[in-house]
Design a protein around this motif. Structure first.
Motif, short mmCIF file in Angstrom:
data_model
loop_
_atom_site.label_atom_id
_atom_site.label_comp_id
_atom_site.label_asym_id
_atom_site.label_seq_id
_atom_site.Cartn_x
_atom_site.Cartn_y
_atom_site.Cartn_z
N GLY A 67 0.81 -1.21 0.00
CA GLY A 67 0.00 0.00 0.00
C GLY A 67 0.84 1.26 0.00
O GLY A 67 0.31 2.36 0.04
N GLY A 68 2.17 1.08 0.00
CA GLY A 68 3.05 2.23 0.01
C GLY A 68 3.43 2.66 1.42
O GLY A 68 2.91 2.16 2.41
N HIS A 69 4.35 3.63 1.48
CA HIS A 69 4.91 4.07 2.76
C HIS A 69 3.82 4.58 3.70
O HIS A 69 3.81 4.27 4.91
CB HIS A 69 5.94 5.17 2.51
N GLY A 70 2.88 5.36 3.17
CA GLY A 70 1.82 5.90 4.01
C GLY A 70 0.98 4.81 4.64
O GLY A 70 0.58 4.91 5.81
N SER A 71 0.71 3.77 3.89
CA SER A 71 -0.06 2.65 4.41
C SER A 71 0.68 1.97 5.55
O SER A 71 0.08 1.57 6.55
CB SER A 71 -0.33 1.64 3.29
N GLY A 72 2.01 1.86 5.43
CA GLY A 72 2.80 1.28 6.51
C GLY A 72 2.75 2.11 7.77
O GLY A 72 2.63 1.58 8.89
N VAL A 73 2.83 3.44 7.62
CA VAL A 73 2.73 4.32 8.79
C VAL A 73 1.35 4.22 9.42
O VAL A 73 1.21 4.13 10.65
CB VAL A 73 3.03 5.78 8.38
N ASN A 74 0.30 4.21 8.60
CA ASN A 74 -1.06 4.08 9.13
C ASN A 74 -1.23 2.80 9.93
O ASN A 74 -1.83 2.80 11.02
CB ASN A 74 -2.07 4.07 7.98
N THR A 75 -0.70 1.69 9.40
CA THR A 75 -0.80 0.41 10.09
C THR A 75 -0.07 0.46 11.41
O THR A 75 -0.59 -0.01 12.45
CB THR A 75 -0.23 -0.72 9.20
N GLY A 76 1.14 1.00 11.43
CA GLY A 76 1.90 1.10 12.66
C GLY A 76 1.19 1.94 13.71
O GLY A 76 1.13 1.56 14.90
N LEU A 77 0.63 3.07 13.29
CA LEU A 77 -0.06 3.94 14.24
C LEU A 77 -1.31 3.27 14.80
O LEU A 77 -1.62 3.41 15.99
CB LEU A 77 -0.42 5.26 13.55
N ALA A 78 -2.03 2.54 13.97
CA ALA A 78 -3.25 1.86 14.43
C ALA A 78 -2.94 0.81 15.50
O ALA A 78 -3.77 0.55 16.39
CB ALA A 78 -3.97 1.22 13.25
N LEU A 79 -1.74 0.21 15.43
CA LEU A 79 -1.38 -0.86 16.35
C LEU A 79 -0.53 -0.39 17.53
O LEU A 79 -0.26 -1.16 18.45
CB LEU A 79 -0.60 -1.95 15.59
N ARG A 176 -5.64 12.11 17.98
CA ARG A 176 -6.54 13.26 18.02
C ARG A 176 -6.55 14.00 16.68
O ARG A 176 -7.58 14.52 16.26
CB ARG A 176 -6.12 14.23 19.13
N SER A 177 -5.41 14.04 16.03
CA SER A 177 -5.33 14.74 14.74
C SER A 177 -6.02 13.99 13.61
O SER A 177 -6.25 14.56 12.54
CB SER A 177 -3.87 14.99 14.37
N LYS A 178 -6.29 12.71 13.86
CA LYS A 178 -6.93 11.85 12.85
C LYS A 178 -6.11 11.77 11.55
O LYS A 178 -6.66 11.66 10.46
CB LYS A 178 -8.36 12.31 12.54
N ILE A 179 -4.79 11.82 11.70
CA ILE A 179 -3.92 11.75 10.53
C ILE A 179 -4.02 10.38 9.87
O ILE A 179 -3.86 9.35 10.52
CB ILE A 179 -2.45 12.05 10.92
N VAL A 180 -4.32 10.36 8.60
CA VAL A 180 -4.34 9.14 7.79
C VAL A 180 -3.62 9.48 6.49
O VAL A 180 -4.07 10.37 5.74
CB VAL A 180 -5.77 8.64 7.49
N LEU A 181 -2.53 8.80 6.21
CA LEU A 181 -1.75 9.11 5.02
C LEU A 181 -2.29 8.37 3.80
O LEU A 181 -2.75 7.23 3.91
CB LEU A 181 -0.29 8.72 5.26
N PRO A 182 -2.25 9.01 2.64
CA PRO A 182 -2.74 8.35 1.42
C PRO A 182 -1.85 7.17 1.04
O PRO A 182 -0.64 7.20 1.25
CB PRO A 182 -2.68 9.45 0.37
N GLU A 183 -2.46 6.14 0.47
CA GLU A 183 -1.71 4.97 0.04
C GLU A 183 -1.16 5.18 -1.37
O GLU A 183 -1.60 6.04 -2.12
CB GLU A 183 -2.62 3.74 0.07
N HIS A 184 -0.15 4.36 -1.70
CA HIS A 184 0.46 4.36 -3.03
C HIS A 184 0.86 5.77 -3.47
O HIS A 184 0.69 6.16 -4.64
CB HIS A 184 -0.49 3.74 -4.06
N THR A 185 1.41 6.52 -2.51
CA THR A 185 1.82 7.90 -2.78
C THR A 185 3.15 8.16 -2.10
O THR A 185 3.33 7.81 -0.93
CB THR A 185 0.78 8.90 -2.25
N PHE A 186 4.08 8.77 -2.83
CA PHE A 186 5.35 9.14 -2.24
C PHE A 186 5.24 10.51 -1.56
O PHE A 186 4.29 11.24 -1.78
CB PHE A 186 6.45 9.18 -3.31
N TYR A 187 6.21 10.82 -0.72
CA TYR A 187 6.35 12.13 -0.07
C TYR A 187 5.27 12.41 0.97
O TYR A 187 5.07 13.56 1.37
CB TYR A 187 6.40 13.25 -1.12
#
Length: 340
Positions: A67-79, A176-187
């Protein structure tokens, strides 16, 4: 509760991930290391599971579809279960002494129940093949070793801005910020380092050289040729950053933070503009004009602030002379600050 959760997004990282994980497991039992295997097709999964077996209770492997780098960060934050959360890319590492200093400080806060919303640490660009390095610090921006607010910060130098490598957020601030990074996207690290900032009330700066950022891979996202090829993704993220936060609302509460956030957008606009100019074809020139027109149309107030700042405004100079000045300034900055 763990003191610190470190998410390590990995995609085909077999060549360098051991250096990263060797540095992280030195944190011991109070650190949670989530290795997010993002659909790798090499030995990444095998290596990660070896570390999980060797360091149970510290290293956890999460295997997921790509899912790209953002997807990895989202998964880590959720867990994440740690009081604080940090992302470490699989080709980077943490300096051991600084890492231990960081964990000692977090331990003190865990014992008292208080901890600042954001920790800021120094980071180093490592050109291992050239045997050179450049450390970015924030001693002029934040008081060293003291909790402060946005009202107490100083001015950022041209080489200083709050990149993901420098930041350790409280996990609850990110939620609280509800940050969710887009998948399959760089930067997308730009969004991670920007969107949660208005939720931060207290900052603690540690003048320690913690994050070691590796530069030199040909396929690296900050490589100039790669960035030019992926310019549409850079533009997409720049627009997302510009539209993600109401800077007028931020300014009413934290004027200095609003000024910094506007400056951050200016830097991103400069990066997008410069790499369109470096591409140099007619389509790139038209895209450059379109980029600025989009900002003007969507947020005229922000457009005029950006248009007349030294950073992004400098990339919008007219004519061939303007282009030469812009590209020449970029080349000089890259040489001085060693960011590529």
């Amino acid at each position: 509760m763990k003191y610190l959760t470190i998410a390590v997004p990995c995609f085909n990282s077999e060549q360098y991930m051991e250096r990263c994980l060797d540095s992280l497991v030195r944190g011991g039992e109070n650190v949670e290391i989530l290795v997010i295997n993002d659909g790798s097709t090499d030995r990444t999964k095998e290596i990660a599971e070896r570390y999980a077996s060797q360091f149970p209770g510290i290293v956890t492997v999460v295997n997921k579809a790509n899912g790209g780098h953002g997807s990895g960060v989202n998964t880590g934050l959720a867990l994440a279960t740690g009081m604080y959360f940090k992302v470490v890319d699989s080709d980077d590492w943490l300096e051991e002494t600084a890492y231990r200093t960081l964990l000692e400080k977090i331990a003190q806060w865990c014992e008292t129940g208080f901890g600042p919303d954001l920790l800021v640490c120094d980071y180093t660009y490592n050109h291992l093949d050239k045997k050179t390095k450049k450390t970015i610090h924030y001693r002029n921006v934040f008081p060293v070793g003291k909790v402060c607010t946005w009202d107490q910060i100083g001015a950022f130098h041209p080489s200083q801005y709050l990149v993901m490598h420098a930041l350790v957020y409280r996990t609850d601030i990110l939620h609280r910020s509800k940050i969710v990074l887009p998948e399959h996207t760089f930067y997308v690290d730009n969004l991670f380092a920007y969107c949660p900032l208005p939720y931060v009330e207290t900052i603690y700066y540690m003048n320690i050289d913690l994050y070691q950022y590796y530069l030199g891979r040909e396929d690296q996202s900050v490589n100039e040729k790669v960035l030019i090829a992926r310019i549409e993704q850079q533009i997409r993220v720049t627009k997302m950053v510009a539209e993600s936060v109401d800077l007028n609302a931020v300014k009413r509460k934290y004027p200095k933070l609003a000024n910094y956030m506007c400056r951050n957008i200016s830097i991103m606009m400069a990066i997008s503009s410069i790499h369109l100019l470096l591409r140099g074809d007619e389509g790139a020139r038209a895209r450059h004009l379109e980029l600025w027109a989009d900002i003007k149309r969507s947020n005229p107030g922000l457009y005029y602030r950006l248009r007349f700042t030294k950073l992004s405004g400098f990339t919008n100079l007219p004519g061939k002379i303007g282009k030469l000045a812009t590209v020449g300034g970029y080349r000089l900055a890259r040489k001085i600050y060693q960011f590529q």
